[in-house]
Design an enzyme around this catalytic site. Structure first.
Site, PDB file in Angstrom:
ATOM      1  N   CYS A  83      43.058  46.238  38.780  1.00  0.00           N
ATOM      2  CA  CYS A  83      44.444  46.364  38.333  1.00  0.00           C
ATOM      3  C   CYS A  83      45.022  47.700  38.772  1.00  0.00           C
ATOM      4  O   CYS A  83      46.158  47.763  39.264  1.00  0.00           O
ATOM      5  CB  CYS A  83      44.534  46.206  36.815  1.00  0.00           C
ATOM      6  SG  CYS A  83      46.205  46.429  36.139  1.00  0.00           S
ATOM      7  N   CYS A 109      45.605  45.381  30.344  1.00  0.00           N
ATOM      8  CA  CYS A 109      46.444  46.571  30.142  1.00  0.00           C
ATOM      9  C   CYS A 109      46.799  46.763  28.668  1.00  0.00           C
ATOM     10  O   CYS A 109      46.950  47.886  28.200  1.00  0.00           O
ATOM     11  CB  CYS A 109      47.726  46.450  30.959  1.00  0.00           C
ATOM     12  SG  CYS A 109      47.505  46.725  32.734  1.00  0.00           S
ATOM     13  N   CYS A 157      39.549  22.895  14.474  1.00  0.00           N
ATOM     14  CA  CYS A 157      40.216  23.292  15.707  1.00  0.00           C
ATOM     15  C   CYS A 157      41.249  24.352  15.391  1.00  0.00           C
ATOM     16  O   CYS A 157      42.169  24.118  14.600  1.00  0.00           O
ATOM     17  CB  CYS A 157      40.881  22.078  16.359  1.00  0.00           C
ATOM     18  SG  CYS A 157      41.716  22.463  17.903  1.00  0.00           S
ATOM     19  N   ASN A 187      31.403  26.939  32.636  1.00  0.00           N
ATOM     20  CA  ASN A 187      31.865  28.150  31.966  1.00  0.00           C
ATOM     21  C   ASN A 187      32.195  29.201  33.021  1.00  0.00           C
ATOM     22  O   ASN A 187      31.310  29.662  33.753  1.00  0.00           O
ATOM     23  CB  ASN A 187      30.771  28.663  31.020  1.00  0.00           C
ATOM     24  CG  ASN A 187      31.236  29.853  30.199  1.00  0.00           C
ATOM     25  OD1 ASN A 187      32.332  30.378  30.397  1.00  0.00           O
ATOM     26  ND2 ASN A 187      30.382  30.297  29.282  1.00  0.00           N
ATOM     27  N   ASN A 204      40.121  31.578  24.130  1.00  0.00           N
ATOM     28  CA  ASN A 204      39.226  32.681  23.768  1.00  0.00           C
ATOM     29  C   ASN A 204      39.449  33.851  24.708  1.00  0.00           C
ATOM     30  O   ASN A 204      39.930  33.693  25.835  1.00  0.00           O
ATOM     31  CB  ASN A 204      37.754  32.232  23.779  1.00  0.00           C
ATOM     32  CG  ASN A 204      37.303  31.809  25.161  1.00  0.00           C
ATOM     33  OD1 ASN A 204      36.868  32.629  25.964  1.00  0.00           O
ATOM     34  ND2 ASN A 204      37.412  30.511  25.465  1.00  0.00           N
ATOM     35  N   CYS A 260      48.616  43.550  33.255  1.00  0.00           N
ATOM     36  CA  CYS A 260      47.631  42.479  33.242  1.00  0.00           C
ATOM     37  C   CYS A 260      47.143  42.293  31.806  1.00  0.00           C
ATOM     38  O   CYS A 260      47.549  43.009  30.889  1.00  0.00           O
ATOM     39  CB  CYS A 260      46.475  42.796  34.183  1.00  0.00           C
ATOM     40  SG  CYS A 260      45.305  44.035  33.560  1.00  0.00           S
ATOM     41  N   LYS A 311      36.375  17.915  28.615  1.00  0.00           N
ATOM     42  CA  LYS A 311      37.823  18.048  28.490  1.00  0.00           C
ATOM     43  C   LYS A 311      38.527  17.905  29.838  1.00  0.00           C
ATOM     44  O   LYS A 311      39.638  17.372  29.906  1.00  0.00           O
ATOM     45  CB  LYS A 311      38.170  19.392  27.843  1.00  0.00           C
ATOM     46  CG  LYS A 311      37.850  19.451  26.364  1.00  0.00           C
ATOM     47  CD  LYS A 311      38.323  20.767  25.748  1.00  0.00           C
ATOM     48  CE  LYS A 311      38.085  20.776  24.247  1.00  0.00           C
ATOM     49  NZ  LYS A 311      38.523  22.034  23.611  1.00  0.00           N
ATOM     50  N   CYS A 337      44.490  51.445  32.940  1.00  0.00           N
ATOM     51  CA  CYS A 337      43.883  50.157  32.633  1.00  0.00           C
ATOM     52  C   CYS A 337      42.385  50.199  32.914  1.00  0.00           C
ATOM     53  O   CYS A 337      41.933  50.835  33.881  1.00  0.00           O
ATOM     54  CB  CYS A 337      44.552  49.052  33.458  1.00  0.00           C
ATOM     55  SG  CYS A 337      43.871  47.399  33.165  1.00  0.00           S
TER      56      CYS A 337
END
Length: 347
Positions: A247, A168, A189, A89, A123, A165, A66, A242
């Site tokens: 964070c 959170c 898809c 990945n 994802n 974030c 892609k 969090c």
């Protein structure tokens, strides 16, 4: 910079002419508003026939990674943009460290951080990896997504320590302990409505331009509901509890910076007072009065229709008021306008 050090073979002329399809871009570059671009593309999927509904990939690109297909398409649109592609990945340990290194030092000037990270993944694991990297660096980034039913989406600006974030406020798929991999079907898809994705991606790019070029109001969160044409906006505060340690650390550092910032809003009362304007001659008796109050404005305005939140009317037509019964009303003399004007001149 493209993968392997490959550079674009063709470059567009910088001349600002009507024949140059990138003339507007070149004019902005000459004005110093827009500088050169470099895009870092990260992904590890390959283009499938199910991706053709994205209108971004083309049938002859099936089988390519892609990132390579995206680079080829974008290079045809604007050959002046430099690309650096990585087909891996980002959720694995080794790739995640390299991903962080490229955010930290993969800017247009090698060794400097990128200006902004855009998340267009589909994802949760990849979003959490981007979130963890940007919280640790820290790095401002924008998250975007389209729902599984393809009729709603959102964009979100994430400033580590200042705004919430991604960890959170986790989505339902995590709060309900659902394995998102069970939601995907072979050969299908998700979010397969190209109009929704085009709208959300357009909102994302518009927000990027406002952030980088410094105009308008940057949206911290902007949603889109295609069923009701509803665009909710909000600003999400960070969660002190969090799960992401970075964070929480960024939140503490942000609070310290805000506490050390000088208070520029305090102004002496003497500066706020306006000097009274005095005129020695005022033959016409002109007086400066206070602005009309809200109650007086409502009394002088007509009825306002019921409108959805965020929409107001520019003006209203005043209601026709009938004089009270005891009011003096001038009777109709039957004279024409010319006759009345002649009578006034004779006074």
């Amino acid at each position: 910079m493209a993968a392997g050090g490959e550079r674009p073979t063709g470059r567009m002329s910088a001349e600002v002419t009507d024949s140059n399809p990138y003339s507007r871009l070149m004019a902005l570059k000459r004005m110093g508003i827009v500088e050169d671009y470099e895009l870092l593309l990260f992904d590890y999927d390959r283009v499938e026939l199910a991706n053709m509904n994205r209108l971004f990939f083309q049938p002859h690109q099936a089988g390519l990674s892609k990132v390579e297909a995206a680079k080829n398409t974008l290079r045809n649109i604007n050959p002046d943009v430099e690309f650096e592609v990585h087909n891996y990945n980002i959720t694995t340990m080794d790739n995640f460290q390299h991903f962080m290194d490229r955010i930290r030092g993969g800017g247009l000037v090698e060794g400097k951080a990128v200006d902004l990270v855009l998340s267009c993944v589909d994802n949760f694991e990849a979003r959490m990896a981007i979130n963890a990297a940007c919280n640790e660096l820290p790095q401002v980034w924008m998250e975007s997504g389209v729902s599984e039913n393809a009729v709603s989406g959102h964009i979100q600006l994430v400033v580590p320590g200042e705004t919430a974030c991604f960890a959170c406020a986790p989505p339902l798929v995590v709060a309900a302990n659902i394995d998102e991999r069970t939601l995907k079907r072979e050969g299908v898809c998700a979010a397969s409505l190209p109009t929704t994705m085009a709208i959300v991606s357009g909102l994302l790019v518009q927000n990027v331009l406002k952030y980088l070029l410094g105009f308008g109001s940057v949206s911290y969160y902007l949603g889109y509901n295609a069923m009701q044409d509803y665009f909710p906006t909000m600003r999400l505060k960070p969660n002190p509890q969090c799960d992401d340690r970075s964070c929480r650390l960024q939140q503490e550092q942000y609070k310290k910076r805000e506490a050390e910032r000088p208070n520029t809003e305090t102004v002496d009362d003497e500066e706020e007072k306006e000097d009274e304007v005095k005129h020695e001659d005022n033959d016409w008796g002109i007086e400066l009065v206070s602005e009309i109050s809200e109650e007086e404005l409502k009394a002088a305005s007509g009825s306002v229709p019921d409108l959805p939140q965020g929409i107001t009317v520019a003006y209203t037509v005043p209601d026709q008021q009938t004089p009270p019964d005891n009011a003096e009303v001038v009777g109709d003399t039957g004279q024409s306008l010319e006759e009345l004007m002649a009578a006034m001149k004779s006074l």
